[in-house]
Design a protein around this motif. Sequence first.
Motif, PDB file in Angstrom:
ATOM      1  N   TYR A 157       0.858  -1.188   0.000  1.00 53.80           N
ATOM      2  CA  TYR A 157       0.000   0.000   0.000  1.00 53.80           C
ATOM      3  C   TYR A 157       0.892   1.236   0.000  1.00 53.80           C
ATOM      4  O   TYR A 157       1.646   1.479   0.959  1.00 53.80           O
ATOM      5  N   HIS A 158       0.797   2.040  -1.040  1.00 56.57           N
ATOM      6  CA  HIS A 158       1.736   3.140  -1.211  1.00 56.57           C
ATOM      7  C   HIS A 158       1.643   4.190  -0.110  1.00 56.57           C
ATOM      8  O   HIS A 158       2.638   4.828   0.245  1.00 56.57           O
ATOM      9  N   ARG A 159       0.449   4.371   0.459  1.00 51.96           N
ATOM     10  CA  ARG A 159       0.313   5.410   1.476  1.00 51.96           C
ATOM     11  C   ARG A 159       1.079   5.077   2.753  1.00 51.96           C
ATOM     12  O   ARG A 159       1.464   5.982   3.493  1.00 51.96           O
ATOM     13  N   LEU A 160       1.305   3.797   3.016  1.00 55.32           N
ATOM     14  CA  LEU A 160       2.114   3.433   4.183  1.00 55.32           C
ATOM     15  C   LEU A 160       3.533   3.983   4.018  1.00 55.32           C
ATOM     16  O   LEU A 160       4.089   4.582   4.944  1.00 55.32           O
ATOM     17  N   ASP A 161       4.111   3.818   2.823  1.00 58.29           N
ATOM     18  CA  ASP A 161       5.444   4.358   2.572  1.00 58.29           C
ATOM     19  C   ASP A 161       5.418   5.889   2.530  1.00 58.29           C
ATOM     20  O   ASP A 161       6.367   6.547   2.975  1.00 58.29           O
ATOM     21  N   ALA A 162       4.326   6.466   1.996  1.00 61.09           N
ATOM     22  CA  ALA A 162       4.235   7.925   1.915  1.00 61.09           C
ATOM     23  C   ALA A 162       4.184   8.548   3.304  1.00 61.09           C
ATOM     24  O   ALA A 162       4.866   9.543   3.584  1.00 61.09           O
ATOM     25  N   VAL A 163       3.384   7.972   4.195  1.00 61.88           N
ATOM     26  CA  VAL A 163       3.303   8.495   5.564  1.00 61.88           C
ATOM     27  C   VAL A 163       4.635   8.296   6.276  1.00 61.88           C
ATOM     28  O   VAL A 163       5.115   9.194   6.986  1.00 61.88           O
ATOM     29  N   ARG A 164       5.243   7.142   6.101  1.00 59.43           N
ATOM     30  CA  ARG A 164       6.546   6.887   6.732  1.00 59.43           C
ATOM     31  C   ARG A 164       7.572   7.926   6.250  1.00 59.43           C
ATOM     32  O   ARG A 164       8.385   8.434   7.043  1.00 59.43           O
ATOM     33  N   ALA A 165       7.515   8.275   4.958  1.00 56.13           N
ATOM     34  CA  ALA A 165       8.426   9.287   4.425  1.00 56.13           C
ATOM     35  C   ALA A 165       8.227  10.632   5.114  1.00 56.13           C
ATOM     36  O   ALA A 165       9.186  11.317   5.489  1.00 56.13           O
TER      37      ALA A 165
END
Length: 415
Positions: A355-363
């Motif tokens: 799920y791309h938003r997991l990486d986006a939030v982590r960023a």
Amino acid sequence: MTEPPVEEILREFAPRVTGALARRYGDVDDAEDAVQEALSAAARQWPVEGLPESPFAWLFTVAARRMTDRLRADEARRRRELLAVSRDAAGAAGSSSSEDDSLTLLFLCCHPALGPASAIPLTLRAVGGLMTAEIARAFLVPEATMAQRISRTKARIKASGASFAMPEPEERGERLRSVLHVLYLIFNEAHAASSGREVARGELSLEAIRLARLLHHSLPDDPEVAGLLALMLLNEARRPARTGPAGEFVPLAEQDRSLWQREMIAERVALVSQALPRGAVGEYQLQAAISAVHDEAESATDTDWPQILALYELLEQMTDNPVVTLNRAVAVAMVDGPRVGLALLGTLDDRLPGYHRLDAVRAHLFEMLGDTERAVACYGAAAELTTSVAERDYLLVRAMSLAAGGVDETEVSSP
């Protein structure tokens, strides 16, 4: 007063005519096909010949003629049927039963036996009055593919033996949950397009709101229906600020809030406030309350994050949804710091794989910590995973800006 566009009139009357025909003939499949033919005829003729005195009666009569042609081969029988249809149309145009039929049709299209992938297109076509080509464009698939999907869905409804009638009281609560879920998914796809170059799909968003208004008009005392409508409108009020001059994605924290529709926000905050005290609080009321807190803040720094965190905690307890936990991690980071938020994100890797938003939030949280190297890596990972061109471009620009030392914000919320 200026008349509304023909397309708007057709979408208003399509579900009412479909419902009236389904009730009269007992066949939703044929009724829906006949109404589509009538809508096509109206789209060609009305702009040239002008609107009929009664759009409902015109559409009902044309669609009924199509059904009669299919059902009756005998010419004399057909004339008798058409005479009855004309009388029915005159009486139905001034009654409230057509609105009741629209609600019945909405409940039928959102039958729990149908998955969202089946229920959403059928709802948009039968209740929303959208042509198959319009639905296909909204979901970026060929028209023939969408037509097959809708045809298979209607066949499943017919095979199930489902009748054109409101569900019994003991079933109505479960069916209403399906209706709310389908409308929520339609609006979500419209508000944040999952693929393609557009940030949002305005026409689809407005159609989801129209259907939610229809449901709220029919069930004005249901707090979850009011909550869903308020949630849609509170998010829609921010749409003018969600894109930049070139159509690029603008995250919430960076939006020009002077572009937000404040009158709409004030009205919908009141709707949320009225809905919350009525009985048990549901997930759509809580989501609307969270949106209301965001919308009431004059600036990103004025956001009441402790209140948002408390609401997300309630929503998480209610739904056990990992996406809710992801959003709670953002609120946790804003209240307790990014390290605490990152720790919470660590519990989601197995629940939200790919799920791309997991990486986006982590960023974003690494960015808040000042860990540029990890932030850039996570932005790049999110950009590879997303199917939205607009969101991918935003993530890549963010990564490149950080890598070049061009971003020095200390507080950034999730996109």
